[in-house]
Design a protein around this motif. Structure first.
Motif, PDB file in Angstrom:
ATOM      1  N   ASP A 192       0.852  -1.190   0.000  1.00  0.00           N
ATOM      2  CA  ASP A 192       0.000   0.000   0.000  1.00  0.00           C
ATOM      3  C   ASP A 192       0.887   1.239   0.000  1.00  0.00           C
ATOM      4  O   ASP A 192       1.472   1.606   1.016  1.00  0.00           O
ATOM      5  CB  ASP A 192      -0.913  -0.012   1.226  1.00  0.00           C
ATOM      6  CG  ASP A 192      -2.027   1.026   1.114  1.00  0.00           C
ATOM      7  OD1 ASP A 192      -1.912   1.926   0.259  1.00  0.00           O
ATOM      8  OD2 ASP A 192      -3.002   0.936   1.883  1.00  0.00           O
ATOM      9  N   LEU A 193       0.981   1.885  -1.170  1.00  0.00           N
ATOM     10  CA  LEU A 193       1.823   3.066  -1.337  1.00  0.00           C
ATOM     11  C   LEU A 193       1.014   4.273  -1.798  1.00  0.00           C
ATOM     12  O   LEU A 193       1.576   5.256  -2.281  1.00  0.00           O
ATOM     13  CB  LEU A 193       2.931   2.776  -2.367  1.00  0.00           C
ATOM     14  CG  LEU A 193       3.795   1.539  -2.119  1.00  0.00           C
ATOM     15  CD1 LEU A 193       4.823   1.381  -3.229  1.00  0.00           C
ATOM     16  CD2 LEU A 193       4.502   1.628  -0.769  1.00  0.00           C
ATOM     17  N   LYS A 194      -0.292   4.228  -1.653  1.00  0.00           N
ATOM     18  CA  LYS A 194      -1.143   5.294  -2.192  1.00  0.00           C
ATOM     19  C   LYS A 194      -0.896   6.629  -1.502  1.00  0.00           C
ATOM     20  O   LYS A 194      -0.377   6.688  -0.391  1.00  0.00           O
ATOM     21  CB  LYS A 194      -2.623   4.910  -2.087  1.00  0.00           C
ATOM     22  CG  LYS A 194      -3.164   4.763  -0.682  1.00  0.00           C
ATOM     23  CD  LYS A 194      -4.657   4.455  -0.718  1.00  0.00           C
ATOM     24  CE  LYS A 194      -5.205   4.180   0.690  1.00  0.00           C
ATOM     25  NZ  LYS A 194      -4.835   2.827   1.152  1.00  0.00           N
ATOM     26  N   HIS A 195      -1.286   7.702  -2.183  1.00  0.00           N
ATOM     27  CA  HIS A 195      -1.173   9.068  -1.662  1.00  0.00           C
ATOM     28  C   HIS A 195       0.261   9.415  -1.287  1.00  0.00           C
ATOM     29  O   HIS A 195       0.577   9.738  -0.141  1.00  0.00           O
ATOM     30  CB  HIS A 195      -2.107   9.269  -0.462  1.00  0.00           C
ATOM     31  CG  HIS A 195      -3.543   9.464  -0.838  1.00  0.00           C
ATOM     32  ND1 HIS A 195      -4.107  10.699  -1.056  1.00  0.00           N
ATOM     33  CD2 HIS A 195      -4.531   8.569  -1.056  1.00  0.00           C
ATOM     34  CE1 HIS A 195      -5.378  10.564  -1.376  1.00  0.00           C
ATOM     35  NE2 HIS A 195      -5.661   9.278  -1.401  1.00  0.00           N
ATOM     36  N   ASN A 196       1.148   9.331  -2.277  1.00  0.00           N
ATOM     37  CA  ASN A 196       2.512   9.816  -2.156  1.00  0.00           C
ATOM     38  C   ASN A 196       2.825  10.610  -3.417  1.00  0.00           C
ATOM     39  O   ASN A 196       1.913  11.076  -4.097  1.00  0.00           O
ATOM     40  CB  ASN A 196       3.485   8.656  -1.946  1.00  0.00           C
ATOM     41  CG  ASN A 196       3.524   8.172  -0.507  1.00  0.00           C
ATOM     42  OD1 ASN A 196       4.051   8.857   0.374  1.00  0.00           O
ATOM     43  ND2 ASN A 196       2.947   7.007  -0.247  1.00  0.00           N
ATOM     44  N   ALA A 197       4.098  10.780  -3.733  1.00  0.00           N
ATOM     45  CA  ALA A 197       4.500  11.474  -4.960  1.00  0.00           C
ATOM     46  C   ALA A 197       5.482  10.603  -5.734  1.00  0.00           C
ATOM     47  O   ALA A 197       6.455  11.093  -6.310  1.00  0.00           O
ATOM     48  CB  ALA A 197       5.117  12.835  -4.624  1.00  0.00           C
ATOM     49  N   LEU A 198       5.226   9.301  -5.757  1.00  0.00           N
ATOM     50  CA  LEU A 198       6.104   8.359  -6.434  1.00  0.00           C
ATOM     51  C   LEU A 198       6.003   8.536  -7.945  1.00  0.00           C
ATOM     52  O   LEU A 198       4.934   8.855  -8.479  1.00  0.00           O
ATOM     53  CB  LEU A 198       5.737   6.930  -6.036  1.00  0.00           C
ATOM     54  CG  LEU A 198       5.850   6.637  -4.528  1.00  0.00           C
ATOM     55  CD1 LEU A 198       5.229   5.291  -4.202  1.00  0.00           C
ATOM     56  CD2 LEU A 198       7.313   6.673  -4.083  1.00  0.00           C
ATOM     57  N   SER A 199       7.094   8.295  -8.640  1.00  0.00           N
ATOM     58  CA  SER A 199       7.119   8.502 -10.085  1.00  0.00           C
ATOM     59  C   SER A 199       7.910   7.384 -10.754  1.00  0.00           C
ATOM     60  O   SER A 199       8.465   6.503 -10.095  1.00  0.00           O
ATOM     61  CB  SER A 199       7.741   9.863 -10.411  1.00  0.00           C
ATOM     62  OG  SER A 199       9.062   9.940  -9.884  1.00  0.00           O
ATOM     63  N   GLY A 200       7.963   7.451 -12.097  1.00  0.00           N
ATOM     64  CA  GLY A 200       8.673   6.434 -12.850  1.00  0.00           C
ATOM     65  C   GLY A 200       7.784   5.258 -13.192  1.00  0.00           C
ATOM     66  O   GLY A 200       6.591   5.226 -12.848  1.00  0.00           O
ATOM     67  N   SER A 201       8.346   4.282 -13.861  1.00  0.00           N
ATOM     68  CA  SER A 201       7.595   3.102 -14.289  1.00  0.00           C
ATOM     69  C   SER A 201       7.993   1.883 -13.478  1.00  0.00           C
ATOM     70  O   SER A 201       9.017   1.884 -12.789  1.00  0.00           O
ATOM     71  CB  SER A 201       7.837   2.834 -15.781  1.00  0.00           C
ATOM     72  OG  SER A 201       9.220   2.654 -16.022  1.00  0.00           O
ATOM     73  N   LEU A 202       7.181   0.834 -13.569  1.00  0.00           N
ATOM     74  CA  LEU A 202       7.443  -0.411 -12.845  1.00  0.00           C
ATOM     75  C   LEU A 202       7.796  -1.500 -13.854  1.00  0.00           C
ATOM     76  O   LEU A 202       6.961  -1.854 -14.695  1.00  0.00           O
ATOM     77  CB  LEU A 202       6.218  -0.845 -12.032  1.00  0.00           C
ATOM     78  CG  LEU A 202       5.976  -0.126 -10.700  1.00  0.00           C
ATOM     79  CD1 LEU A 202       5.446   1.283 -10.918  1.00  0.00           C
ATOM     80  CD2 LEU A 202       5.011  -0.918  -9.831  1.00  0.00           C
ATOM     81  N   PRO A 203       9.013  -2.046 -13.798  1.00  0.00           N
ATOM     82  CA  PRO A 203       9.383  -3.139 -14.694  1.00  0.00           C
ATOM     83  C   PRO A 203       8.486  -4.361 -14.477  1.00  0.00           C
ATOM     84  O   PRO A 203       7.913  -4.535 -13.396  1.00  0.00           O
ATOM     85  CB  PRO A 203      10.838  -3.445 -14.302  1.00  0.00           C
ATOM     86  CG  PRO A 203      11.325  -2.188 -13.645  1.00  0.00           C
ATOM     87  CD  PRO A 203      10.130  -1.603 -12.957  1.00  0.00           C
ATOM     88  N   PRO A 204       8.364  -5.228 -15.482  1.00  0.00           N
ATOM     89  CA  PRO A 204       7.449  -6.382 -15.388  1.00  0.00           C
ATOM     90  C   PRO A 204       7.725  -7.319 -14.211  1.00  0.00           C
ATOM     91  O   PRO A 204       6.815  -7.969 -13.718  1.00  0.00           O
ATOM     92  CB  PRO A 204       7.658  -7.100 -16.720  1.00  0.00           C
ATOM     93  CG  PRO A 204       8.143  -6.036 -17.642  1.00  0.00           C
ATOM     94  CD  PRO A 204       8.961  -5.104 -16.821  1.00  0.00           C
ATOM     95  N   ASN A 205       8.975  -7.371 -13.750  1.00  0.00           N
ATOM     96  CA  ASN A 205       9.311  -8.296 -12.659  1.00  0.00           C
ATOM     97  C   ASN A 205       9.540  -7.585 -11.331  1.00  0.00           C
ATOM     98  O   ASN A 205      10.150  -8.145 -10.421  1.00  0.00           O
ATOM     99  CB  ASN A 205      10.565  -9.101 -13.027  1.00  0.00           C
ATOM    100  CG  ASN A 205      11.782  -8.195 -13.231  1.00  0.00           C
ATOM    101  OD1 ASN A 205      11.648  -6.976 -13.319  1.00  0.00           O
ATOM    102  ND2 ASN A 205      12.958  -8.788 -13.307  1.00  0.00           N
TER     103      ASN A 205
END
Length: 396
Positions: free
Chosen positions: A198-211
């Motif tokens: 659960d990482l909701k309501h932050n300012a995280l950015s970038g993409s998530l690799p498939p693994n």
């Protein structure tokens, strides 16, 4: 002979009493508890620390649990609902409780950073410091807690990135960092037992690799961040999910049809940039599906007619609404069907049809005149139909 028997009985009695003397708390733990106490105070209305009298046995203090001469669990604050909690700072002395396996703090007004010394607690399995005012960065050295299973630092004021070392924790089962001010990318998680993220309501950015996420996950919430990139290959691997919320990000690419066969109770993908058709292979049994405010296109699949609460509004869907939707809507099997702001051209429903009171249908702003008058949410606007020029442009 009687004297010998009496002497033997006395020796046994002394031995029995010796074995049952309560262990004296380790001096290092005693001093650590004193340091922790000096840095914290009860909020008005709380009397948690009233039992912390250091002339008595600290193992009888509220929130302190011992095994022999060591503190193994420390739960700071009154856990009852509505308790005002504590104020002050977390003292570095907590890192000297070398046998500690569980450390929690109830909601309150504790401020300042997390002590770096927490990384000394090699037996720690549960870390819960949520709904306070903890600030600063997550200590990188928390990645040294190789036995940690749950980390809940939610609803604080943490900044900086999620350390990659946290992602490498081998036993991690629950990671809850929602409602902070964290930035940077989501690290790769190596734990094969991670079930809740659960990482909701932050300012995280970038993409998530498939693994980057393990297939053991059952609950994932990344909502209200600034994450980007495609998710189809990653999502197709997470077949144990029962809750998924990726809403209010900038994810792109297709939604894999396979995801609709997962044991989900809630699928929230709204307000992203997902595109392409939505093509479940079988009837969808997920109670709530929200795909609104994306860039989805093509015809609406009849496989979605089995969803109780379906939000497809504000996309680019075309064609006619399948008859199966009308049938389920009229028998109240569908409770919410939002189709507004698409390019739909028709729906087979009688103008005199009575929509059940507990069901909601919105058809506004499509390439047709809605055959029935139904109340729509205010944000749907007042225009009943989409301008002809826009509909013709899509055909072209």
């Amino acid at each position: 002979m009687a004297k010998c028997t009496t002497a033997s009985y006395a020796v046994l009695l002394l031995l029995f009493c010796f074995l049952h003397v309560e262990a004296i708390l380790d001096p290092a733990d005693f001093l650590a508890l004193q340091s922790i106490r000096k840095a914290l105070e009860d909020m008005p209305g709380s009397d948690f620390f009233s039992s912390w009298d250091f002339t008595a046995d600290p193992c009888n203090f509220a929130g302190v649990y011992c095994d022999s001469d060591k503190v193994i669990a420390l739960n700071l604050g009154d856990p009852r609902a509505g308790s005002p909690g504590l104020t002050g700072r977390l003292d570095s002395g907590v890192g000297k409780l070398s046998a500690l396996a569980e450390f929690t703090v109830v909601p309150g007004r504790i401020y300042g950073p997390l002590p770096e010394s927490l990384s000394n607690l090699k037996n720690l399995r549960f870390l819960g410091v949520n709904r306070n005012f903890i600030s600063g960065e997550i200590p990188t050295k928390l990645g040294e807690l190789r036995n940690l299973r749950t980390m809940d630092l939610s609803y604080n004021q943490l900044t900086g990135r999620i350390p990659p070392s946290v992602g490498s924790l081998p036993e991690l089962t629950n990671l809850i960092l929602c409602h902070n001010r964290l930035s940077g990318s989501v690290p790769r998680f190596e734990s094969r037992t991670l079930t809740r993220l659960d990482l909701k309501h932050n300012a995280l950015s970038g993409s998530l690799p498939p693994n980057s996420l393990p297939p053991s996950l059952q609950y994932v919430s990344l909502a209200w961040n600034q994450l980007t990139g495609p998710m189809d290959r990653l999502l197709a691997r997470l077949d144990q999910l029962n809750y998924l919320d990726l809403s209010l990000n900038r994810f792109t690419g297709p939604i894999p049809g396979r995801i609709f066969s997962f044991p989900l109770t809630n699928l929230q993908l709204e307000r992203n940039q997902f595109s392409g058709p939505v093509q479940p292979a079988d009837q969808v049994s997920i109670p709530t599906v929200d795909l609104s405010y994306n860039r989805l296109s093509g015809q609406i699949s009849p496989m979605l007619a089995s969803v109780q609460n379906l939000y497809l509004n504000n996309n680019g869907f075309t064609g006619r609404v399948p008859v199966s939707f009308v049938e389920r809507l009229l028998d109240a099997s569908i409770q919410i069907l939002y189709l507004q702001h698409n390019y739909l051209t028709g729906i087979e429903i009688s103008p005199t049809a009575v929509i059940p009171e507990r069901s909601s249908l919105c058809l506004q702003y499509n390439c047709m005149v809605p055959p029935v008058e139904t109340p729509c949410p205010l944000r749907a606007g007042k225009q009943k139909t989409r301008p002809t020029a826009q509909c013709n442009q899509l055909k072209a």
